[in-house]
Design an enzyme around this catalytic site. Structure first.
Site, short mmCIF file in Angstrom:
data_model
loop_
_atom_site.label_atom_id
_atom_site.label_comp_id
_atom_site.label_asym_id
_atom_site.label_seq_id
_atom_site.Cartn_x
_atom_site.Cartn_y
_atom_site.Cartn_z
N SER A 140 0.81 -1.22 0.00
CA SER A 140 0.00 0.00 0.00
C SER A 140 0.85 1.27 0.00
CB SER A 140 -0.93 0.01 1.22
OG SER A 140 -0.17 0.21 2.41
N LYS A 141 2.16 1.13 -0.04
CA LYS A 141 3.05 2.30 0.04
C LYS A 141 3.29 2.92 -1.33
CE LYS A 141 3.55 1.50 4.40
NZ LYS A 141 2.33 0.96 4.89
#
Length: 170
Positions: free
Chosen positions: A149-150
């Site tokens: 999710s980064k």
């Protein structure tokens, strides 16, 4: 190799060393341990962050002290951080949010004046610079997460950067 990739990350950001690790939470735990943060110690953490920031502090048996954020940057409020410092405080964890950097001028000055470590959680600030130098290279350590999710992903993994040879080897 991953080691070459880490070397590239640290050079771009202005750090002397880059260490590949399992994930961003472990990079924070390793940074705290290398800074000799442990039982009875306090680490100042912004009140708005992912649980890993405070969780890493708990993992080394220290106490997270939550403080307000700056409403403009959503990063740690330096005045609130200074007000929360006690005799047990060993570090301030700055969490750079959504590409916005915490006030690294004020934080590095405060930490130097108070003899504290500055640990930068850069999980959501890949490619962010402060005054021409990459976030993560200002404090004792800079922690990056590569979780899916980064901003920069590798599925999982983390990179810990630092400029201090002694801290790198702890």
């Amino acid at each position: 190799s991953l080691d070459r990739a880490c070397a590239g990350v640290d050079r771009v950001l202005g750090a002397a060393h880059g260490l590949a690790m399992t994930n961003g939470t472990h990079t924070l735990e390793a940074a705290l341990a290398a800074c000799d943060v442990g039982e009875g110690d306090e680490v100042i953490v912004p009140g708005m962050t992912f649980v890993a920031s405070a969780g890493a502090v708990l993992a080394v048996n220290a106490t997270p002290v939550l403080v307000d954020i700056d409403p403009e940057t959503l990063c740690i409020d330096v005045v609130a951080a200074e007000a929360a410092i006690t005799g047990r405080t060993r570090a301030i964890m700055a969490v750079h949010v959504a590409g916005a950097a915490a006030d690294l001028d004020a934080l590095t000055e405060l930490c130097a004046r108070k003899g504290l470590h500055l640990i930068e959680d850069c999980a959501h600030a890949h490619g962010t610079f402060w005054r021409g130098r990459g976030v993560g290279s200002w404090g004792s350590f800079g922690s990056f997460s590569m979780q899916s999710s980064k901003l920069m992903t590798a599925g999982e993994g983390g990179v810990l950067i630092c400029n201090d040879d002694r801290l790198r080897d702890l």
